[in-house]
Design an enzyme around this catalytic site. Structure first.
Site, PDB file in Angstrom:
ATOM      1  N   ASP A 162      40.106  23.871  36.251  1.00  0.00           N
ATOM      2  CA  ASP A 162      40.043  25.259  36.732  1.00  0.00           C
ATOM      3  C   ASP A 162      38.673  25.537  37.339  1.00  0.00           C
ATOM      4  O   ASP A 162      37.665  25.552  36.645  1.00  0.00           O
ATOM      5  CB  ASP A 162      40.329  26.227  35.572  1.00  0.00           C
ATOM      6  CG  ASP A 162      40.695  27.612  36.087  1.00  0.00           C
ATOM      7  OD1 ASP A 162      40.294  27.964  37.214  1.00  0.00           O
ATOM      8  OD2 ASP A 162      41.388  28.336  35.357  1.00  0.00           O
ATOM      9  N   ARG A 164      38.082  28.269  39.259  1.00  0.00           N
ATOM     10  CA  ARG A 164      38.034  29.636  39.759  1.00  0.00           C
ATOM     11  C   ARG A 164      36.898  30.445  39.143  1.00  0.00           C
ATOM     12  O   ARG A 164      36.503  30.238  38.016  1.00  0.00           O
ATOM     13  CB  ARG A 164      39.367  30.341  39.455  1.00  0.00           C
ATOM     14  CG  ARG A 164      40.511  29.764  40.239  1.00  0.00           C
ATOM     15  CD  ARG A 164      41.820  30.351  39.803  1.00  0.00           C
ATOM     16  NE  ARG A 164      42.133  30.014  38.422  1.00  0.00           N
ATOM     17  CZ  ARG A 164      43.240  30.387  37.818  1.00  0.00           C
ATOM     18  NH1 ARG A 164      44.125  31.119  38.445  1.00  0.00           N
ATOM     19  NH2 ARG A 164      43.476  30.025  36.575  1.00  0.00           N
TER      20      ARG A 164
END
Ligand SMILES: [Zn+2]
Length: 234
Positions: A162, A164
């Protein structure tokens, strides 16, 4: 270089599952994040949709090439706890109605919820495939065709699970005039990041959409490996 951060924070898993984030008394959250924004609003227009009329706004980052789109409606005020969602772009789910994940169904359900409420905002964050980009996502899907799950596939490609970041999404919500929010999300990482950015999270609104058997496997991985707060039948 963007990096994902593991979920570590003052909020207990139990508090998150109860959706009660106000239990964390040490947190001194203010909406002071509203100053010195690193995003800029470029344009706002009306967008009629199948589920009602929304406003659509375009934002650009002042510190990277990133662009953001926001759908919102109703009067947005700091003191009113308002439904919000940070939706991460999923070309395959949002546009092609892929049944490998539940993204498209979640997006549309969120639009319906906000329409019903008469007020709310969806920040559409263009970080495809949890930030790895559409080409890497398709490479990961190819590995999933061979039997890997979503986390294993990223690991095999040498990509973070991830990548983000959510700070600028929070800034966009500030810019729209929000502070007290009810976040539609099952992802504790997002909740934590929004809180760290200075938003006051009044409630976590969980979202469950009917999933196909194929999506259920993906959701199981998200729950077991990425800590998503999901109830999965079967
Ligand atoms: Zn998806």
């Amino acid at each position: 270089m963007k990096r994902g951060r593991p979920f570590q924070g003052g909020l207990s898993q139990r508090a998150l599952e109860k959706g009660d984030l106000s239990l964390n008394e040490q947190t001194t959250v203010t909406c002071s994040g509203a100053v010195n924004l690193s995003v800029e609003r470029v344009a706002v227009a009306t967008l009629p949709t199948e589920w009602g009329e929304f406003k659509i706004a375009g934002y650009r980052s002042l510190i990277s090439e990133e662009e953001f789109v926001v759908l919102f409606k109703g009067e947005l005020r700091r003191e009113i706890p308002t439904l919000v969602r940070i939706h991460s772009q999923c070309l395959t789910g949002d546009v092609f109605a892929s049944t490998k994940c539940d993204c498209g169904a979640q997006l549309h359900q969120t639009m319906r919820m906000i329409q019903q409420e008469g007020r709310g905002a969806i920040v559409y964050q263009q970080q495809e495939g949890r930030g790895i980009g559409i080409l890497n996502k398709i490479r990961a899907y190819a590995l999933q065709d061979e039997g890997a799950d979503t986390v294993q596939a990223n690991e095999q490609l040498g990509l973070a699970v991830d990548l983000r970041e959510y700070r600028q999404c929070a800034e966009i919500l500030f810019d729209l005039g929000l502070c007290h929010v009810r976040v539609i999300s099952n992802n504790p990482l997002k909740l934590r990041a929004l809180e760290e950015a200075g938003l006051k999270i009044i409630e976590r609104v969980s979202i469950q959409v009917e999933s196909t058997e194929r999506a259920a496997n993906y959701l199981r991985t998200k729950k077991e490996k990425l800590g998503h707060l999901l109830h999965i039948d079967g």
